[in-house]
Write a protein that holds these residues in place. Structure first.
Motif, PDB file in Angstrom:
ATOM      1  N   HIS A   1      25.358  14.390  37.665  1.00  0.00           N
ATOM      2  CA  HIS A   1      26.632  14.199  38.359  1.00  0.00           C
ATOM      3  C   HIS A   1      27.501  13.143  37.676  1.00  0.00           C
ATOM      4  N   GLY A   2      27.173  12.831  36.444  1.00  0.00           N
ATOM      5  CA  GLY A   2      28.103  12.080  35.611  1.00  0.00           C
ATOM      6  C   GLY A   2      28.110  10.578  35.788  1.00  0.00           C
ATOM      7  N   VAL A   3      26.997   9.993  36.250  1.00  0.00           N
ATOM      8  CA  VAL A   3      27.004   8.535  36.388  1.00  0.00           C
ATOM      9  C   VAL A   3      26.785   7.875  35.030  1.00  0.00           C
ATOM     10  N   ASP A   4      27.210   6.615  34.951  1.00  0.00           N
ATOM     11  CA  ASP A   4      27.081   5.849  33.708  1.00  0.00           C
ATOM     12  C   ASP A   4      25.949   4.834  33.788  1.00  0.00           C
ATOM     13  N   GLY A   5      25.260   4.799  34.918  1.00  0.00           N
ATOM     14  CA  GLY A   5      24.145   3.878  35.060  1.00  0.00           C
ATOM     15  C   GLY A   5      23.504   4.071  36.416  1.00  0.00           C
ATOM     16  N   VAL A   6      22.244   3.644  36.537  1.00  0.00           N
ATOM     17  CA  VAL A   6      21.577   3.710  37.845  1.00  0.00           C
ATOM     18  C   VAL A   6      20.962   2.345  38.151  1.00  0.00           C
ATOM     19  N   ILE A   7      20.932   2.010  39.430  1.00  0.00           N
ATOM     20  CA  ILE A   7      20.254   0.790  39.865  1.00  0.00           C
ATOM     21  C   ILE A   7      19.051   1.197  40.708  1.00  0.00           C
ATOM     22  N   VAL A   8      17.876   0.889  40.193  1.00  0.00           N
ATOM     23  CA  VAL A   8      16.657   1.083  40.967  1.00  0.00           C
ATOM     24  C   VAL A   8      16.608  -0.043  42.000  1.00  0.00           C
ATOM     25  N   SER A   9      16.602   0.339  43.266  1.00  0.00           N
ATOM     26  CA  SER A   9      16.737  -0.656  44.335  1.00  0.00           C
ATOM     27  C   SER A   9      16.328  -0.036  45.651  1.00  0.00           C
TER      28      SER A   9
ATOM     29  N   ASP B   1      30.616  13.542  43.406  1.00  0.00           N
ATOM     30  CA  ASP B   1      31.546  14.127  42.425  1.00  0.00           C
ATOM     31  C   ASP B   1      32.980  13.722  42.745  1.00  0.00           C
ATOM     32  N   ARG B   2      33.308  13.712  44.045  1.00  0.00           N
ATOM     33  CA  ARG B   2      34.674  13.337  44.431  1.00  0.00           C
ATOM     34  C   ARG B   2      34.979  11.902  44.047  1.00  0.00           C
ATOM     35  N   ILE B   3      34.009  11.025  44.311  1.00  0.00           N
ATOM     36  CA  ILE B   3      34.220   9.611  43.957  1.00  0.00           C
ATOM     37  C   ILE B   3      34.314   9.480  42.435  1.00  0.00           C
ATOM     38  N   ARG B   4      33.434  10.220  41.760  1.00  0.00           N
ATOM     39  CA  ARG B   4      33.448  10.215  40.283  1.00  0.00           C
ATOM     40  C   ARG B   4      34.851  10.583  39.763  1.00  0.00           C
ATOM     41  N   ALA B   5      35.430  11.604  40.410  1.00  0.00           N
ATOM     42  CA  ALA B   5      36.748  12.070  39.978  1.00  0.00           C
ATOM     43  C   ALA B   5      37.846  11.042  40.269  1.00  0.00           C
ATOM     44  N   GLN B   6      37.574  10.143  41.214  1.00  0.00           N
ATOM     45  CA  GLN B   6      38.594   9.151  41.596  1.00  0.00           C
ATOM     46  C   GLN B   6      38.472   7.853  40.811  1.00  0.00           C
ATOM     47  N   TRP B   7      37.471   7.720  39.937  1.00  0.00           N
ATOM     48  CA  TRP B   7      37.250   6.445  39.244  1.00  0.00           C
ATOM     49  C   TRP B   7      37.108   6.713  37.748  1.00  0.00           C
ATOM     50  N   GLU B   8      38.010   6.146  36.972  1.00  0.00           N
ATOM     51  CA  GLU B   8      37.991   6.443  35.537  1.00  0.00           C
ATOM     52  C   GLU B   8      36.942   5.638  34.768  1.00  0.00           C
ATOM     53  N   GLY B   9      36.656   4.442  35.242  1.00  0.00           N
ATOM     54  CA  GLY B   9      35.749   3.565  34.491  1.00  0.00           C
ATOM     55  C   GLY B   9      34.289   3.903  34.743  1.00  0.00           C
TER      56      GLY B   9
ATOM     57  N   ALA C   1      40.772  -1.853  44.075  1.00  0.00           N
ATOM     58  CA  ALA C   1      39.800  -2.463  43.153  1.00  0.00           C
ATOM     59  C   ALA C   1      40.298  -2.326  41.710  1.00  0.00           C
ATOM     60  N   ARG C   2      40.798  -1.161  41.380  1.00  0.00           N
ATOM     61  CA  ARG C   2      41.282  -0.932  40.012  1.00  0.00           C
ATOM     62  C   ARG C   2      42.457  -1.855  39.720  1.00  0.00           C
ATOM     63  N   ALA C   3      43.394  -1.900  40.667  1.00  0.00           N
ATOM     64  CA  ALA C   3      44.591  -2.732  40.463  1.00  0.00           C
ATOM     65  C   ALA C   3      44.223  -4.204  40.342  1.00  0.00           C
ATOM     66  N   ALA C   4      43.136  -4.607  41.001  1.00  0.00           N
ATOM     67  CA  ALA C   4      42.724  -6.017  40.966  1.00  0.00           C
ATOM     68  C   ALA C   4      41.845  -6.316  39.745  1.00  0.00           C
ATOM     69  N   GLY C   5      41.688  -5.341  38.874  1.00  0.00           N
ATOM     70  CA  GLY C   5      40.990  -5.609  37.611  1.00  0.00           C
ATOM     71  C   GLY C   5      39.492  -5.397  37.630  1.00  0.00           C
ATOM     72  N   PHE C   6      38.977  -4.728  38.646  1.00  0.00           N
ATOM     73  CA  PHE C   6      37.544  -4.416  38.658  1.00  0.00           C
ATOM     74  C   PHE C   6      37.297  -3.256  37.698  1.00  0.00           C
ATOM     75  N   THR C   7      36.284  -3.397  36.857  1.00  0.00           N
ATOM     76  CA  THR C   7      36.101  -2.413  35.782  1.00  0.00           C
ATOM     77  C   THR C   7      34.937  -1.460  36.040  1.00  0.00           C
ATOM     78  N   VAL C   8      33.912  -1.925  36.753  1.00  0.00           N
ATOM     79  CA  VAL C   8      32.723  -1.089  36.974  1.00  0.00           C
ATOM     80  C   VAL C   8      32.579  -0.842  38.469  1.00  0.00           C
ATOM     81  N   LEU C   9      32.326   0.412  38.835  1.00  0.00           N
ATOM     82  CA  LEU C   9      32.146   0.775  40.236  1.00  0.00           C
ATOM     83  C   LEU C   9      30.664   1.021  40.513  1.00  0.00           C
ATOM     84  N   VAL C  10      30.151   0.334  41.528  1.00  0.00           N
ATOM     85  CA  VAL C  10      28.765   0.524  41.973  1.00  0.00           C
ATOM     86  C   VAL C  10      28.819   1.264  43.300  1.00  0.00           C
TER      87      VAL C  10
END
Ligand code: FNR
Length: 371
Positions: free
Chosen positions: A255-263, A228-236, A148-157
């Protein structure tokens, strides 16, 4: 040429039902269990309303926003919807092209029927967000994120609410397990048992298919330490999807998220859950502006989106509406649905007296107990 598609959401769904095979329609339209959560999602919208203001001189309006580094013309995204090739041959490619043409982000599902790289290419200069279903295997997770990173995806959900699939009677009755197909094409999967499961037709052995599907989505409950592990694997920027309680929003922040989706996943996971919109104000209050709060589940119109934004969502996502558009007209169908949502959002907010999102966020002109 695509014949004119309905603008009315109920007619759009009815038209999609006419063109789709029954199993594909049920996959999109169905929900968990009795469907109570899906109905609650809609009912929650019927309990709040805008109180419009007149003569505000808001001839010029601007709904654009920048969210987690992504500019968008209005706070609207296409939510992750898996296995879109069931709805149209072009699947996620059509959705990516339509979204990119309008500057609206389309979140790519882990369960995509086209590869991450193909969808990235189809999205051209459009924004790229990637949704992760956490696989059991850490190496597979790492590989998905690297691609995903290599393909230019910037935000991880990261979707939290689907560590195992909900009880979906309509899919079960058709012995229809779409995720197997979607993930099978998207992941060069190394687990031999999983590959064996893919080779077997789900219709032949429902039990085996369910087990294999669960193997991918773990079927194993995971905890915040895994995040936390996923957080550590994703810089964006990393956003978690499926939050419905203020204390879970607090945990996510810790746990260091940059946003939440109520869903509530469009009512597809927990039957007899509350309508997602009812959970929004509590989460917004608890997050208190520290990170963006996004919302989905039950939005069918631009006016629904307006209400969720007025209740404090920084942006909203839709699922089924654009999926029906895709079924009916491929790229042009998605384009039609998104344009209708954007236009109705603008019309509603214009007539209610707003000119931009800052005014809307400051509003107290949305009341409970209405109409
Ligand atoms: C979804 N949704 C979903 N969510 C996710 O995180 N990953 C996925 O692969 C999928 N797949 C999926 C397939 C289909 C057919 C639907 C309808 C939904 C959930 C989706 O992102 C979103 O949360 C809901 O669709 C929002 O509710 P509405 O707009 O459909 O009411």
């Amino acid at each position: 040429r695509v014949p004119a598609l309905p603008t009315d959401p109920a007619r759009l769904e009815a038209a999609a039902r006419r063109v789709l095979p029954a199993h594909a329609f049920d996959y999109v339209a169905g929900g968990a269990g009795s469907g109570a959560t899906m109905r609650a999602n809609r009912a929650a919208f019927d309990r709040v309303g805008l109180v419009p203001r007149m003569l505000r001189g808001n001839h010029v309006r601007d709904w654009s926003t920048r969210l987690l580094g992504t500019w968008m013309p209005a706070p609207l995204l296409l939510g992750p919807v898996g296995v879109q090739s069931l709805l149209h041959d072009d699947g996620e490619l059509a959705t990516a092209r339509a979204a990119a043409a309008l500057g609206v982000p389309a979140v790519l599902s882990t369960a995509s029927s086209h590869t991450t790289e193909e969808v990235a290419e189809a999205s051209g200069r459009g924004p790229r967000w990637y949704q992760l279903y956490r696989p059991t295997d850490d190496d597979v997770t790492a590989s998905l994120l690297a691609r995903a990173r290599a393909a230019g995806f910037t935000v991880l959900v990261v979707t939290l609410d689907t560590w195992t699939l909900g009880w979906r009677p309509r899919d079960l009755d058709r012995a229809y397990l779409p995720f197997l197909r979607g993930v099978g094409t998207a992941i060069p999967f190394s687990d031999p048992a999983f590959r064996a499961g893919l080779a077997r037709s789900p219709e032949e052995d429902l039990g085996a298919a369910v087990r294999h599907r669960q193997r991918l989505f773990t079927g194993t409950a995971w905890g915040w330490d895994r995040l936390d592990r996923i957080r550590a694997q994703w810089e964006g920027p990393l956003v978690v999807k499926g939050i419905q309680r203020a204390e879970d929003a607090q945990l996510a922040l810790r746990h260091g998220v940059d946003g939440v989706i109520v869903s509530n996943h469009g009512g597809r996971q927990v039957d007899r859950a509350i309508g997602a919109l009812s959970a929004l104000p509590g989460v917004v209050a608890s997050v208190a502006g520290r990170v963006p709060v996004l919302f989905d589940s039950g939005i069918r119109t631009g006016a629904d989106a307006a209400v969720a934004l007025a209740l404090g969502a920084d942006a909203v996502l839709v699922g089924r509406p654009f999926a029906f558009g895709l079924a009916l007209g491929g790229q042009a169908g998605v384009h039609h649905v998104v344009r209708c949502l954007l236009a109705e959002l603008d019309t509603t907010l214009a007539l209610a007296g707003y000119r931009d999102l800052a005014e809307l966020r400051a509003t107290e002109d949305v009341v409970a107990g209405a109409p």
